[in-house]
Scaffold this motif. Structure first.
Motif, PDB file in Angstrom:
ATOM      1  N   LEU A 155      25.162 -43.900  83.562  1.00  0.00           N
ATOM      2  CA  LEU A 155      24.027 -43.743  82.643  1.00  0.00           C
ATOM      3  C   LEU A 155      24.562 -43.659  81.225  1.00  0.00           C
ATOM      4  CD1 LEU A 155      21.010 -42.936  81.961  1.00  0.00           C
ATOM      5  CD2 LEU A 155      21.678 -40.582  82.444  1.00  0.00           C
ATOM      6  N   TYR A 156      24.106 -44.568  80.378  1.00  0.00           N
ATOM      7  CA  TYR A 156      24.543 -44.551  78.983  1.00  0.00           C
ATOM      8  C   TYR A 156      23.318 -44.357  78.095  1.00  0.00           C
ATOM      9  CZ  TYR A 156      27.076 -45.775  74.718  1.00  0.00           C
ATOM     10  OH  TYR A 156      27.664 -45.733  73.463  1.00  0.00           O
ATOM     11  N   VAL A 157      23.417 -43.416  77.170  1.00  0.00           N
ATOM     12  CA  VAL A 157      22.308 -43.178  76.243  1.00  0.00           C
ATOM     13  C   VAL A 157      22.852 -43.215  74.822  1.00  0.00           C
ATOM     14  CG1 VAL A 157      20.600 -41.503  75.440  1.00  0.00           C
ATOM     15  CG2 VAL A 157      20.955 -41.823  77.891  1.00  0.00           C
ATOM     16  N   CYS A 158      22.139 -43.928  73.958  1.00  0.00           N
ATOM     17  CA  CYS A 158      22.554 -43.997  72.560  1.00  0.00           C
ATOM     18  C   CYS A 158      22.391 -42.633  71.910  1.00  0.00           C
ATOM     19  CB  CYS A 158      21.721 -45.021  71.804  1.00  0.00           C
ATOM     20  SG  CYS A 158      22.204 -46.705  72.178  1.00  0.00           S
ATOM     21  N   GLY A 159      23.471 -42.121  71.415  1.00  0.00           N
ATOM     22  CA  GLY A 159      23.452 -40.817  70.767  1.00  0.00           C
ATOM     23  C   GLY A 159      23.149 -40.946  69.284  1.00  0.00           C
ATOM     24  N   PRO A 160      23.307 -39.853  68.566  1.00  0.00           N
ATOM     25  CA  PRO A 160      22.927 -39.851  67.157  1.00  0.00           C
ATOM     26  C   PRO A 160      24.019 -40.404  66.244  1.00  0.00           C
ATOM     27  CG  PRO A 160      23.760 -37.698  67.751  1.00  0.00           C
ATOM     28  CD  PRO A 160      23.820 -38.533  68.998  1.00  0.00           C
ATOM     29  N   THR A 161      23.603 -40.871  65.081  1.00  0.00           N
ATOM     30  CA  THR A 161      24.552 -41.110  63.998  1.00  0.00           C
ATOM     31  C   THR A 161      24.604 -39.807  63.211  1.00  0.00           C
ATOM     32  OG1 THR A 161      23.947 -43.436  63.923  1.00  0.00           O
ATOM     33  CG2 THR A 161      25.084 -42.546  62.011  1.00  0.00           C
ATOM     34  N   VAL A 162      25.793 -39.246  63.144  1.00  0.00           N
ATOM     35  CA  VAL A 162      25.901 -37.875  62.638  1.00  0.00           C
ATOM     36  C   VAL A 162      26.087 -37.823  61.118  1.00  0.00           C
ATOM     37  CG1 VAL A 162      26.577 -36.682  64.709  1.00  0.00           C
ATOM     38  CG2 VAL A 162      28.290 -37.982  63.485  1.00  0.00           C
ATOM     39  N   TYR A 163      25.060 -38.261  60.418  1.00  0.00           N
ATOM     40  CA  TYR A 163      25.114 -38.206  58.952  1.00  0.00           C
ATOM     41  C   TYR A 163      24.045 -37.277  58.399  1.00  0.00           C
ATOM     42  CZ  TYR A 163      20.976 -41.152  58.885  1.00  0.00           C
ATOM     43  OH  TYR A 163      19.707 -41.629  59.055  1.00  0.00           O
ATOM     44  N   SER A 164      23.210 -36.689  59.310  1.00  0.00           N
ATOM     45  CA  SER A 164      22.196 -35.730  58.864  1.00  0.00           C
ATOM     46  C   SER A 164      21.730 -34.938  60.081  1.00  0.00           C
ATOM     47  CB  SER A 164      21.011 -36.448  58.223  1.00  0.00           C
ATOM     48  OG  SER A 164      20.305 -37.158  59.203  1.00  0.00           O
ATOM     49  N   ASP A 165      20.909 -33.915  59.815  1.00  0.00           N
ATOM     50  CA  ASP A 165      20.411 -33.085  60.912  1.00  0.00           C
ATOM     51  C   ASP A 165      19.476 -33.879  61.811  1.00  0.00           C
ATOM     52  OD1 ASP A 165      21.601 -30.576  60.282  1.00  0.00           O
ATOM     53  OD2 ASP A 165      20.253 -30.418  58.564  1.00  0.00           O
ATOM     54  N   VAL A 166      19.488 -33.568  63.097  1.00  0.00           N
ATOM     55  CA  VAL A 166      18.550 -34.227  64.007  1.00  0.00           C
ATOM     56  C   VAL A 166      17.145 -33.711  63.722  1.00  0.00           C
ATOM     57  CG1 VAL A 166      20.068 -34.727  65.943  1.00  0.00           C
ATOM     58  CG2 VAL A 166      19.003 -32.483  65.796  1.00  0.00           C
ATOM     59  N   HIS A 167      16.180 -34.590  63.791  1.00  0.00           N
ATOM     60  CA  HIS A 167      14.799 -34.137  63.675  1.00  0.00           C
ATOM     61  C   HIS A 167      14.178 -34.120  65.057  1.00  0.00           C
ATOM     62  CE1 HIS A 167      13.147 -38.180  64.143  1.00  0.00           C
ATOM     63  NE2 HIS A 167      13.955 -38.612  63.192  1.00  0.00           N
ATOM     64  N   LEU A 168      12.945 -33.669  65.122  1.00  0.00           N
ATOM     65  CA  LEU A 168      12.336 -33.443  66.419  1.00  0.00           C
ATOM     66  C   LEU A 168      12.160 -34.727  67.226  1.00  0.00           C
ATOM     67  CD1 LEU A 168      11.408 -30.865  67.788  1.00  0.00           C
ATOM     68  CD2 LEU A 168       9.076 -31.514  67.205  1.00  0.00           C
ATOM     69  N   GLY A 169      11.974 -35.826  66.517  1.00  0.00           N
ATOM     70  CA  GLY A 169      11.834 -37.104  67.209  1.00  0.00           C
ATOM     71  C   GLY A 169      13.098 -37.450  67.977  1.00  0.00           C
ATOM     72  N   ASN A 170      14.244 -37.196  67.362  1.00  0.00           N
ATOM     73  CA  ASN A 170      15.513 -37.411  68.051  1.00  0.00           C
ATOM     74  C   ASN A 170      15.559 -36.546  69.304  1.00  0.00           C
ATOM     75  OD1 ASN A 170      16.734 -37.178  64.783  1.00  0.00           O
ATOM     76  ND2 ASN A 170      16.690 -39.101  65.896  1.00  0.00           N
ATOM     77  N   CYS A 171      15.131 -35.303  69.134  1.00  0.00           N
ATOM     78  CA  CYS A 171      15.201 -34.363  70.254  1.00  0.00           C
ATOM     79  C   CYS A 171      14.354 -34.824  71.430  1.00  0.00           C
ATOM     80  CB  CYS A 171      14.742 -32.975  69.807  1.00  0.00           C
ATOM     81  SG  CYS A 171      15.849 -32.249  68.581  1.00  0.00           S
ATOM     82  N   ARG A 172      13.219 -35.429  71.150  1.00  0.00           N
ATOM     83  CA  ARG A 172      12.384 -35.898  72.245  1.00  0.00           C
ATOM     84  C   ARG A 172      13.131 -36.925  73.081  1.00  0.00           C
ATOM     85  NH1 ARG A 172       7.124 -39.838  72.892  1.00  0.00           N
ATOM     86  NH2 ARG A 172       6.809 -39.272  75.073  1.00  0.00           N
ATOM     87  N   SER A 173      13.738 -37.867  72.402  1.00  0.00           N
ATOM     88  CA  SER A 173      14.442 -38.923  73.103  1.00  0.00           C
ATOM     89  C   SER A 173      15.540 -38.350  74.004  1.00  0.00           C
ATOM     90  CB  SER A 173      15.041 -39.873  72.080  1.00  0.00           C
ATOM     91  OG  SER A 173      15.690 -40.934  72.720  1.00  0.00           O
ATOM     92  N   PHE A 174      16.343 -37.467  73.444  1.00  0.00           N
ATOM     93  CA  PHE A 174      17.441 -36.915  74.233  1.00  0.00           C
ATOM     94  C   PHE A 174      16.924 -36.049  75.369  1.00  0.00           C
ATOM     95  CE2 PHE A 174      19.515 -37.588  69.989  1.00  0.00           C
ATOM     96  CZ  PHE A 174      20.184 -38.732  70.377  1.00  0.00           C
TER      97      PHE A 174
END
Length: 507
Positions: A27-46
């Motif tokens: 299982l591969y999931v695209c993670g974040p680009t770590v140039y800023s804080d995650v917002h809630l939309g990112n959190c939903r996906s993960f």
RNA sequence: GGUGGUGUAGCCAAGUGGUUGAAGGCGGUGCUCUGCAAAAGCACUAUCCGUGAGUUCGAAUCUCACCAUCACCUCCA
């Protein structure tokens, strides 16, 4: 084991999940680009893919879950317009080393994943840790003829690839002829032979902070490449599931396929999964500021937890937010609002309290199982069927609430435990627990233990409740109500039932 | 302009051809329980699924048109 059906974005239909290697699901999931804080939309996906991971394991699969950290190569603008990449830009703005930026936001990301109770992946590879491998893939693509070098940068030859392999555009549903005869005025085509081509290796400018030696001179890898490389390295050139947000479908995932296929000649992923967006005020949540208002349409998790945002009437806890997300299917957009969160909060507490009640239910051993027994077993079976059907958490959750109803009825005496077998009660306890904690990944915030000094608090509350009970036995309503009201002020709710009183923290 | 979605009760949100299920959560109303409450339980709460037409024995579910809305096509989970 009943089979899971997954909606495969590649073919736009639900398909039975058959792992390539039955012993180990990739299982591969695209993670974040770590140039800023995650917002809630990112959190939903993960969170959506955390549920997928958890459910696969619940079904007995051994899973290798790879989720990358992108810490290089993600451009702000177009590749050959001289735009900086996101890491460099942020590093410059904050006067930090790019690695400092990456580390700061990686730590923040991990912390947020933990707050939401998302399990860590098996492997969390970083783009900067796989430069050698990325250079190797660029070489492979070049030697296969699907890329060309221009002045220290290497571009993927989308046109040639598209003509020779009937692959490009399949995932994103793009009409190839339209793309190739693209008439839209695209600025900055620059070095590229065609606007649809994309950079896989980018020549470093004088002021580029992240740079590595390569056969084409100093530079850095293009976005998309890290995912192709790291998924291949850890899951093989063909693996089971690749997940990510709908907004990554094009160009990111389309280009990922092109790179893998261009390098290895095979389609890398059997099942593509795309989660839809979290909306705020009916619009996609996004970090990018609106060009007109200058404000980005997003809410940060911390604002939610503190209540410090104009759309919120109060603070909401991480588990309430997780529950809120579970109430929608991962492939649907989900509209966040104060009202919706308030409703989710009530629902979440109801579910948790039902579990506490369920754990305390004791079967007397005598039973005449009737249709209640049948109904309860059916609800449990259906909950699993719902999850098998493309991870339908809202439907599964609705079954659990059917069970909540039964549980509360046992407690209140409207239903008698003798109407179900001891076996069924045992199964109910297990299934309920498995679902809310192991599969849905919820934590019980109603428990005193979760607040630290659990045992002392439990003891104290038992004492207080006993004193109140005595007062009530003596019809001393003044004392009884005083205890109840004062506790309420402390956000502790006393619940009087047939068999004594219990308590919970108020929401 | 191209492509792909979505439009279901006051709010959030499932369902995608079939007989008393248009889930579930929240909210609302009534009742039960209670010393009174709260909690909990029970009952009710969309004659109908954006609009119009069509296919079908039968459609929220398929087709067409229209309206609205969102996303992607630059960077975003």
């Amino acid at each position: 084991m009943t089979p899971i059906h997954i909606y495969n974005s590649l073919n736009r239909k639900k398909e039975e999940f058959k792992p390539i290697n039955p012993d180990l699901v990739g299982l591969y999931v695209c993670g974040p680009t770590v140039y800023s804080d995650v917002h809630l939309g990112n959190c939903r996906s993960f969170t959506s893919f955390d549920i997928v991971y958890r459910y696969l394991m619940y079904k007995g699969y051994r899973v290798r879950y790879v989720r990358n950290i992108t810490d290089a190569g993600h451009l702000v603008g177009d590749a050959d317009s001289g735009a900086e990449d996101k890491m460099t830009k942020t590093a410059r703005a904050l006067k930090l080393e790019p690695m400092e930026v990456a580390h700061r936001y990686t730590v923040g990301f991990h912390k947020m994943m933990e707050v939401f109770n998302n399990l860590p992946p098996s492997i969390e590879p970083r783009a900067t840790g796989h430069i050698t491998e990325q250079i190797k893939m660029v070489k492979d693509i070049l030697s296969n003829g699907y890329a060309y070098e221009v002045d220290g940068s290497v571009y993927f030859d989308t046109v040639k690839f598209a003509k020779e392999k009937d692959v490009y555009g399949r995932l994103s549903g793009r009409n190839l002829d339209d793309m190739l005869t693209e008439s839209r005025e695209l600025k900055n085509q620059g070095e590229k032979k065609h606007p649809a081509d994309f950079a896989i290796w980018i020549k470093a400018e004088e002021n580029t902070l992240q740079r590595w030696d390569s056969p084409w001179g100093e530079g850095f890898p293009g976005w998309h490449l890290e995912c192709s490389v790291m998924s291949t390295k850890y899951l093989g050139s063909e693996f089971d599931i690749h997940g990510g947000g709908e907004d990554l479908r094009f160009p990111h995932h389309e280009n990922e396929i092109a790179q893998n296929c261009g390098a290895c000649g095979t389609m890398p992923v059997k099942y593509w999964m795309h989660g839809d967006m979290l909306l705020l005020n009916g619009r996609k949540m996004s970090k990018t500021p609106d060009p007109e208002t200058g404000k980005s349409n997003s809410i940060m998790p911390d604002e939610l937890f503190s209540g410090e945002n104009e759309i919120l009437s109060k603070a909401f806890s991480p588990m309430v937010v997780r529950f809120f997300m579970l109430q929608a299917h991962y492939r649907s957009t989900l509209d966040l609002s104060d009202n919706a969160l308030l409703a989710a909060e009530k629902g979440y507490y109801r579910l948790m309290e039902a579990n506490t009640i369920l754990e305390e239910l004791q079967h007397e051993g005598i039973s005449n199982p009737n249709n209640e027994d049948e109904e309860i077993n059916a609800l449990m079976d259906q909950t699993i069927e719902d999850m098998d059907d493309d991870f339908n958490t809202p439907k599964a959750l609705s079954r659990l609430f059917g069970l909540v109803n039964k549980i509360n009825s046992f407690k209140s005496g409207h239903l008698d435990l003798s109407s179900i077998s001891e076996e069924t009660l045992k199964r109910l306890k297990k299934v309920f627990h498995d679902f809310i904690f192991d599969i849905f990944g919820l934590l019980d915030e109603t428990r005193a233990a979760s607040n630290g000094n659990g045992e002392a608090l439990d003891g104290l509350m038992e004492l207080i409740i006993n004193i109140r009970k005595e007062a009530r036995n003596n019809k001393d309503w003044g004392t009884s109500d005083q205890i109840r009201d004062k506790l309420k002020e402390l956000k502790i709710q006393v619940k009087d039932g047939k068999e004594g009183s219990s308590w919970v923290f108020e929401k």
